[in-house]
Design a protein around this motif. Sequence first.
Motif, PDB file in Angstrom:
ATOM      1  N   SER A 238      -9.724  -7.982  12.741  1.00 49.82           N
ATOM      2  CA  SER A 238     -10.944  -7.182  12.642  1.00 49.82           C
ATOM      3  C   SER A 238     -10.685  -5.856  11.929  1.00 49.82           C
ATOM      4  CB  SER A 238     -11.559  -6.950  14.022  1.00 49.82           C
ATOM      5  OG  SER A 238     -10.833  -5.965  14.703  1.00 49.82           O
ATOM      6  N   SER A 242     -12.417  -5.925   6.910  1.00 48.70           N
ATOM      7  CA  SER A 242     -13.277  -5.149   6.020  1.00 48.70           C
ATOM      8  C   SER A 242     -12.506  -4.726   4.777  1.00 48.70           C
ATOM      9  CB  SER A 242     -13.777  -3.883   6.715  1.00 48.70           C
ATOM     10  OG  SER A 242     -14.271  -4.179   7.976  1.00 48.70           O
ATOM     11  N   THR A 245     -12.114  -7.611   2.454  1.00 43.46           N
ATOM     12  CA  THR A 245     -13.359  -7.905   1.727  1.00 43.46           C
ATOM     13  C   THR A 245     -13.527  -6.957   0.542  1.00 43.46           C
ATOM     14  OG1 THR A 245     -14.280  -8.357   3.904  1.00 43.46           O
ATOM     15  CG2 THR A 245     -15.820  -8.342   2.070  1.00 43.46           C
ATOM     16  N   ARG A 291     -19.126  -3.815  10.243  1.00 46.78           N
ATOM     17  CA  ARG A 291     -18.214  -4.554  11.104  1.00 46.78           C
ATOM     18  C   ARG A 291     -17.443  -3.650  12.053  1.00 46.78           C
ATOM     19  NH1 ARG A 291     -14.901  -8.933   8.124  1.00 46.78           N
ATOM     20  NH2 ARG A 291     -14.206  -8.910  10.260  1.00 46.78           N
ATOM     21  N   ASN A 292     -17.739  -2.366  12.008  1.00 46.63           N
ATOM     22  CA  ASN A 292     -16.900  -1.441  12.750  1.00 46.63           C
ATOM     23  C   ASN A 292     -17.711  -0.687  13.810  1.00 46.63           C
ATOM     24  OD1 ASN A 292     -15.511   0.970  13.450  1.00 46.63           O
ATOM     25  ND2 ASN A 292     -14.156   0.624  11.717  1.00 46.63           N
TER      26      ASN A 292
END
Length: 309
Positions: A238, A242, A245, A291-292
């Motif tokens: 996790s 990001s 990506t 995502r964070n």
Amino acid sequence: MKEGNQSSTLGFILLGITGQQQQEDVFFILFLFIYPSTLIGNLLIILAIHSDIRLHNPMYFFLANLSFVDILFSSVTVPKMLANHLLGSKTISFEECLTQMYFMIALATTDSYILAVMAYDRVVAISCPLHYTIFISPRSCFLLVVGSWVIANASALPNVLLTSSLSFCGNQEVANFYCDISSLLKLSCSDIHFNVQMMHIGVGVFCVPLMCIIISYVLVFSIVLRVPSTKGVLKAFSTCGSHFTVVSLYYGTVMGVYFCPLTSYSQKDAVITVMYTAVTPMLNPFIYSMRNQDMKAALRKLFSKRISS
Ligand SMILES: *[C@@H]1O[C@H](CO)[C@@H](O)[C@H](O)[C@H]1NC(C)=O
């Protein structure tokens, strides 16, 4: 030579993204939305990070730096494109053209090095968490960021100086919507042998961080796979997801430009150019904040503070 210098002072004509009026209109509307989103999104990231004390750590400071570079990066090309379209003009002066080229090379390279610094930060955090504050001290953070800027400018300067000494006799139509170095070199009637070599060195300098990032990922994966708990694996993925990506998007699009150079217009080239000059800088903040959880909390706090005050 004299004739060449004379025509070079007249500047250049930017033919646009596809060179066709109707499509240029579509891109104009698109950029009219993308550019403000890029500015606001990245500015919010910087504000959220600096206003939330829990995000005052190297990982987020590097992210704020990335956002800062992205703001500058899209400001080098997009406002000029929007202004020219509004004024119905396609011209750019020789000085403006070289300035654009300088900042495009310098900022793209800075972006690349900051992505590598972020990868290094994650490798240290995952592989030796106990010594993290030793390897990533405030002083070394500062040096890593300053180093990225110094290397990037040292790569841009010789390329732009060499281009400025070229002669352009007659053909001044740049087949792009900004002055990029490869489009400009094609227009010159001087010997560009040395310029092309210098440009390749520039591409090399740009790609060094990619090698470091790939090595970092191999290290991270080999460590994570040795960790027996699935929780540890998920946590590592996790924090790296990001970044991964953003890295793939960024290098993917830039590589696309270098491996399919803009010799003539094609739809695919246009899409790639738009992707890496405008879309990627816009997406970075969204990828990181979506995502964070910490980032989301900081943004929420930023908004509630603004509303209550
Ligand atoms: C960039 O990083 C440095 C060092 O970590 C930090 O001090 C600085 O505030 C960052 N810049 C931005 C715009 O956040």
